[in-house]
Design a protein around this motif. Structure first.
Motif, PDB file in Angstrom:
ATOM      1  N   MET A   1      -0.428  -2.041   7.361  1.00 23.43           N
ATOM      2  CA  MET A   1      -0.105  -2.728   6.116  1.00 23.43           C
ATOM      3  C   MET A   1      -1.381  -3.026   5.335  1.00 23.43           C
ATOM      4  SD  MET A   1       2.978  -5.438   6.573  1.00 23.43           S
ATOM      5  CE  MET A   1       2.107  -6.476   7.702  1.00 23.43           C
ATOM      6  N   GLY A   2      -2.184  -2.029   5.088  1.00 24.79           N
ATOM      7  CA  GLY A   2      -3.403  -2.235   4.338  1.00 24.79           C
ATOM      8  C   GLY A   2      -3.144  -2.297   2.849  1.00 24.79           C
ATOM      9  N   ALA A  14      -4.532  -3.070  -7.167  1.00 23.10           N
ATOM     10  CA  ALA A  14      -4.491  -3.224  -5.713  1.00 23.10           C
ATOM     11  C   ALA A  14      -3.088  -3.657  -5.313  1.00 23.10           C
ATOM     12  CB  ALA A  14      -5.512  -4.258  -5.251  1.00 23.10           C
ATOM     13  N   VAL A  15      -2.492  -2.908  -4.388  1.00 22.54           N
ATOM     14  CA  VAL A  15      -1.123  -3.166  -3.944  1.00 22.54           C
ATOM     15  C   VAL A  15      -1.142  -3.434  -2.444  1.00 22.54           C
ATOM     16  CG1 VAL A  15       1.219  -2.242  -3.757  1.00 22.54           C
ATOM     17  CG2 VAL A  15      -0.209  -1.634  -5.727  1.00 22.54           C
ATOM     18  N   GLN A  16      -0.606  -4.584  -2.070  1.00 25.65           N
ATOM     19  CA  GLN A  16      -0.510  -4.926  -0.654  1.00 25.65           C
ATOM     20  C   GLN A  16       0.955  -5.143  -0.292  1.00 25.65           C
ATOM     21  OE1 GLN A  16      -2.784  -8.322   0.538  1.00 25.65           O
ATOM     22  NE2 GLN A  16      -2.094  -8.215   2.639  1.00 25.65           N
ATOM     23  N   ALA A  27       5.858  -6.004  -2.773  1.00 29.10           N
ATOM     24  CA  ALA A  27       4.472  -5.656  -3.070  1.00 29.10           C
ATOM     25  C   ALA A  27       3.759  -6.817  -3.754  1.00 29.10           C
ATOM     26  CB  ALA A  27       4.425  -4.432  -3.969  1.00 29.10           C
ATOM     27  N   LYS A  28       2.610  -7.203  -3.209  1.00 27.13           N
ATOM     28  CA  LYS A  28       1.716  -8.129  -3.900  1.00 27.13           C
ATOM     29  C   LYS A  28       0.761  -7.253  -4.699  1.00 27.13           C
ATOM     30  CE  LYS A  28       0.500 -12.084  -2.169  1.00 27.13           C
ATOM     31  NZ  LYS A  28      -0.145 -13.125  -1.364  1.00 27.13           N
ATOM     32  N   VAL A  29       0.639  -7.533  -5.990  1.00 24.56           N
ATOM     33  CA  VAL A  29      -0.151  -6.675  -6.869  1.00 24.56           C
ATOM     34  C   VAL A  29      -1.195  -7.502  -7.603  1.00 24.56           C
ATOM     35  CG1 VAL A  29      -0.063  -5.051  -8.799  1.00 24.56           C
ATOM     36  CG2 VAL A  29       1.868  -5.206  -7.231  1.00 24.56           C
ATOM     37  N   ALA A  56       7.818  -0.123  -1.489  1.00 26.54           N
ATOM     38  CA  ALA A  56       7.162  -1.312  -2.040  1.00 26.54           C
ATOM     39  C   ALA A  56       5.844  -0.935  -2.696  1.00 26.54           C
ATOM     40  CB  ALA A  56       6.942  -2.350  -0.948  1.00 26.54           C
ATOM     41  N   VAL A  57       5.084  -0.050  -2.067  1.00 24.05           N
ATOM     42  CA  VAL A  57       3.808   0.405  -2.648  1.00 24.05           C
ATOM     43  C   VAL A  57       4.069   1.125  -3.964  1.00 24.05           C
ATOM     44  CG1 VAL A  57       1.842   1.959  -2.333  1.00 24.05           C
ATOM     45  CG2 VAL A  57       2.602   0.506  -0.438  1.00 24.05           C
TER      46      VAL A  57
END
Length: 79
Positions: A1-2, A14-16, A27-29, A56-57
């Motif tokens: 989960m990088g 940047a997508v986490q 997705a946290k963006v 999600a990515v």
């Protein structure tokens, strides 16, 4: 989960991907100009939930690119 990092029109997206308590992926963006320390985050509002990490990515990348495109359009067409 990088964290997945993408460049789009001079911005870094940047997508986490993260799994919530129910096992769905979100997705946290964050978005920032490549030459600036300022970071803008995707609002923590209701977000779509996905069955897979890849979905999600993809969603995060799409959101980030739309955000950048909208921001650049606003700067070229001020009201």
């Amino acid at each position: 989960m990088g964290t997945h990092v993408f460049e789009h029109r001079g911005y870094e997206i940047a997508v986490q991907p993260e799994q919530n308590a129910y096992g769905a992926w979100q997705a946290k963006v964050s978005v920032r100009r490549a030459d600036s320390p300022v970071v803008e985050f995707r609002p923590e509002t209701v977000q779509p939930e996905w069955l897979t990490q890849d979905e999600a990515v993809r969603d995060g990348i799409e959101w980030g690119t739309r955000f950048v495109d909208h921001k650049l359009e606003e700067s070229h067409n001020p009201m």
